[in-house]
Motif scaffolding. Structure first.
Motif, PDB file in Angstrom:
ATOM      1  N   MET A 291      -0.238   6.903   3.392  1.00 34.66           N
ATOM      2  CA  MET A 291       0.012   5.515   2.624  1.00 34.66           C
ATOM      3  C   MET A 291      -1.371   5.432   1.688  1.00 34.66           C
ATOM      4  SD  MET A 291       3.157   4.242   2.422  1.00 34.66           S
ATOM      5  CE  MET A 291       1.951   2.698   0.996  1.00 34.66           C
TER       6      MET A 291
ATOM      7  N   LYS B 278      -3.063   8.764  -0.044  1.00 30.80           N
ATOM      8  CA  LYS B 278      -1.585   8.911  -1.413  1.00 30.80           C
ATOM      9  C   LYS B 278      -1.855   8.552  -2.140  1.00 30.80           C
ATOM     10  CE  LYS B 278       0.077  10.684  -4.050  1.00 30.80           C
ATOM     11  NZ  LYS B 278      -0.073  11.703  -4.685  1.00 30.80           N
ATOM     12  N   MET B 279      -2.090   7.134  -2.284  1.00 29.61           N
ATOM     13  CA  MET B 279      -1.790   5.388  -3.092  1.00 29.61           C
ATOM     14  C   MET B 279      -2.719   4.301  -3.468  1.00 29.61           C
ATOM     15  SD  MET B 279       1.199   5.750  -3.779  1.00 29.61           S
ATOM     16  CE  MET B 279       0.648   4.288  -4.881  1.00 29.61           C
TER      17      MET B 279
ATOM     18  N   LEU C 189      -4.062   4.240  -6.275  1.00 28.35           N
ATOM     19  CA  LEU C 189      -2.566   4.987  -7.273  1.00 28.35           C
ATOM     20  C   LEU C 189      -2.493   6.860  -7.248  1.00 28.35           C
ATOM     21  CD1 LEU C 189       0.430   3.765  -8.365  1.00 28.35           C
ATOM     22  CD2 LEU C 189      -0.609   3.596 -10.963  1.00 28.35           C
TER      23      LEU C 189
ATOM     24  N   MET D 141       6.909   3.234   0.855  1.00 24.01           N
ATOM     25  CA  MET D 141       6.244   3.132  -1.081  1.00 24.01           C
ATOM     26  C   MET D 141       7.379   1.938  -1.779  1.00 24.01           C
ATOM     27  SD  MET D 141       3.982   5.856  -1.357  1.00 24.01           S
ATOM     28  CE  MET D 141       4.254   7.240  -2.624  1.00 24.01           C
ATOM     29  N   SER D 142       8.515   2.279  -1.279  1.00 21.84           N
ATOM     30  CA  SER D 142       9.940   1.672  -2.583  1.00 21.84           C
ATOM     31  C   SER D 142       8.961   0.267  -2.125  1.00 21.84           C
ATOM     32  CB  SER D 142      11.192   2.279  -1.533  1.00 21.84           C
ATOM     33  OG  SER D 142      11.070   2.104  -0.388  1.00 21.84           O
TER      34      SER D 142
ATOM     35  N   LEU E 227       6.625  -1.138  -2.676  1.00 21.44           N
ATOM     36  CA  LEU E 227       5.404  -1.751  -2.624  1.00 21.44           C
ATOM     37  C   LEU E 227       5.629  -2.667  -4.651  1.00 21.44           C
ATOM     38  CD1 LEU E 227       3.611   1.723  -2.510  1.00 21.44           C
ATOM     39  CD2 LEU E 227       3.316  -0.692  -0.805  1.00 21.44           C
TER      40      LEU E 227
ATOM     41  N   VAL F 245       0.935  -2.085  -7.297  1.00 23.51           N
ATOM     42  CA  VAL F 245       0.755  -1.116  -8.184  1.00 23.51           C
ATOM     43  C   VAL F 245       0.459  -0.835  -9.501  1.00 23.51           C
ATOM     44  CG1 VAL F 245       1.900   1.663  -8.330  1.00 23.51           C
ATOM     45  CG2 VAL F 245       2.048   0.572  -5.756  1.00 23.51           C
TER      46      VAL F 245
ATOM     47  N   PRO G 244       6.303   4.567  -7.355  1.00 21.93           N
ATOM     48  CA  PRO G 244       5.891   4.882  -5.893  1.00 21.93           C
ATOM     49  C   PRO G 244       7.064   5.976  -5.287  1.00 21.93           C
ATOM     50  CG  PRO G 244       5.077   3.041  -5.581  1.00 21.93           C
ATOM     51  CD  PRO G 244       5.639   3.075  -7.336  1.00 21.93           C
ATOM     52  N   THR G 245       6.923   7.450  -5.269  1.00 21.67           N
ATOM     53  CA  THR G 245       7.857   8.836  -4.931  1.00 21.67           C
ATOM     54  C   THR G 245       7.879   9.472  -3.740  1.00 21.67           C
ATOM     55  OG1 THR G 245       8.964   8.232  -7.338  1.00 21.67           O
ATOM     56  CG2 THR G 245       9.090  10.620  -6.498  1.00 21.67           C
TER      57      THR G 245
ATOM     58  N   PRO H 115       1.119   9.006  -8.203  1.00 25.72           N
ATOM     59  CA  PRO H 115       2.370   7.822  -6.654  1.00 25.72           C
ATOM     60  C   PRO H 115       3.039   8.805  -6.351  1.00 25.72           C
ATOM     61  CG  PRO H 115       2.466   6.901  -8.689  1.00 25.72           C
ATOM     62  CD  PRO H 115       2.087   7.684  -9.385  1.00 25.72           C
TER      63      PRO H 115
END
Length: 474
Positions: free
Chosen positions: A270, A273-274, A277, A305-306, A308, A320, A362-363, A382
């Motif tokens: 996380m 990756k994030m 962003l 991710m979902s 966020l 995000v 976020p995907t 993201p």
């Protein structure tokens, strides 16, 4: 916005042209900023050359104290700089505060390094002469910074250059010049002499930088950005045989072994990756997960991710923010569409929202094929692209199968095994059970086409110095 003009020789100059800076959350104009031309570059070079003569002659401790003061002043104003970063870049408040603190820390680190440009005296074994080695300021430095870290990419170059005794001209990205301009009054207050640091926002980036790189007073070029632009700058730098420091593109792999602690792997992924962003050369780009743990890893990553919250980064509850501009958002969307068309499955996100702002959710993609475009190019957004592996040798080979070599990430519960994997990865940096490698005290940089030289650490200051050897007998 208070500071929107060119900063040359300790003063503000209107320039002959201007351009707009856009808030990516609202698509509204934040400010009209002066655009530097060739005459402005010449004025900045003149100022830097004059100021450097005195600055380089100061004792290391004097330079150190100025940098230390800059750290103190910036640390006291992190909220102010974080808000500017969010407004012009789009990143969420927490991310912007993290960048502001990270940016300030370069002043403290290089305040400490300024007094440690250690040389040596040795006895030549064959001739009997003394070998005396010292480090001297290399000369004027042209600094070219990207939009993804409006504060940190500037301070990561300015601080070591000043510690080494050099004068600088910094050309910030046109998308995000406001943060660097706002830093200048702080440097004045810290005691940086007029003319030593000059800031030239410009829409004529190519012509402006090329002109400066062909000025004989310039001896260093430090650039952070894409490999394609880096190659062009290296060609220009070759004409003057300039000292290049290049921090270029990445295509970071994450290798999650079957013995990895799942909580650590999810948290680390996380972060890798994030953070920012995904708009970072260090961002996780290809995620290789052992097939035995891939279903759980994918499910848990998609859940995180979902969850966020997406929105305007000035809202402290937002996780995000928007991407920096429409082109970046559209490129991310195209990567997802390409992967899905080639067989990838969307676990969460994957659809560009309507409305104002350059947002992309976020995907998480699973079953990403090896020929997907996002496997071979920086996503800069993201999107977590997951592939699986059975054989570790195969995973390492796939991780190394790229022209880039900036950073990789490894997650494993077996420290010995993990270190063996790290040593086989052809990358300048590796995060071992960590999703963050950037640290002012560490040498940041890559191998292959991810760059030349290092930023941060002791090495970062030496990029702005030349080694002089004196042979003597006594």
């Amino acid at each position: 916005m208070e500071f929107t003009d060119l900063y040359i020789n300790g003063g503000w100059h209107k320039g002959t042209d201007r351009f707009d800076v856009i808030n990516p959350a609202t698509e509204e104009v934040l400010a009209s900023v002066a655009s530097a031309g060739i005459a402005d570059a010449d004025a900045a070079l003149d100022a830097a050359q004059t100021a450097m003569a005195d600055w380089a002659a100061r004792t290391p401790r004097e330079r150190s104290e100025v940098l230390r003061k800059a750290w103190e002043l910036m640390t006291a104003r992190l909220d102010h700089f974080a808000r500017l970063i969010t407004l012009e870049n789009g990143k969420a408040r927490a991310d912007a505060m993290g960048e502001a603190g990270y940016a300030a820390e370069f002043f403290r680190w290089f305040a400490e390094e300024a007094v440690r440009a250690d040389g040596m005296i040795t006895h030549a074994p064959a001739s009997g002469a003394r070998i005396m080695v010292q480090h001297k300021p290399a000369g004027l430095a042209v600094l070219v910074t990207p939009w993804n870290y409006p504060a940190a990419m500037g301070t990561r170059k300015i601080a070591p250059a000043l510690a080494a005794g050099c004068g600088v001209i910094i050309k910030p990205a046109s998308e995000t010049p406001l943060t660097m301009l706002a830093l200048m009054p702080l440097l004045e207050e810290a005691g940086v002499p007029a003319g030593l640091v000059n800031v030239l926002p410009s829409r004529q980036t190519g012509a402006l930088v090329d002109h400066m790189l062909h000025d004989p007073r310039v001896r260093v070029v430090s650039f952070t950005g894409s490999t394609g632009v880096g190659r062009k700058l290296l060609k220009s730098a070759a004409d003057q045989v300039l000292k290049p420091a290049m921090e270029l593109g990445g295509n970071a792999p994450v290798v999650v072994l079957d013995d990895a602690d799942m909580d650590t792997a999810i948290e680390g992924t996380m972060l890798a990756k994030m953070r920012n962003l995904g708009e970072a050369c260090t961002a996780a780009n290809r995620i290789y997960v052992h097939e035995d743990i891939a279903p759980e890893f994918t499910r848990r990553l998609a859940d995180r991710m979902s969850a966020l919250k997406v929105g305007d980064g000035t809202d402290a509850s937002v996780d995000v923010g928007p991407l920096v501009n429409a082109d970046t958002r559209d490129k991310v969307a195209a990567f997802v569409a390409d992967a899905v068309a080639k067989g990838a499955k969307v676990e969460c996100g994957g659809t560009t929202p309507g409305g104002v702002g350059y947002y992309y959710p976020p995907t998480v993609l699973s079953n990403v094929p090896a020929d997907a475009d996002c496997v071979h190019d920086e996503i800069f957004g993201p999107v977590a692209a997951i592939q699986t592996f059975r054989d570790l040798d195969d995973a390492i080979a796939r991780a190394n199968d790229t022209e880039y070599g900036l950073v990789a990430y490894v997650f494993s519960g077996d420290f010995k095994r993990a270190l063996q994997v790290c040593e086989r990865l052809d990358y300048g940096m590796v995060g071992l059970n960590r999703g963050l490698v950037s640290d002012p005290a560490a040498p940041f940089g890559g191998t292959k086409q991810s760059g030349l030289g290092r930023e941060g650490g002791h090495e970062g200051m030496l990029e702005f110095m030349e080694t002089q050897y004196i042979s003597a007998s006594w």
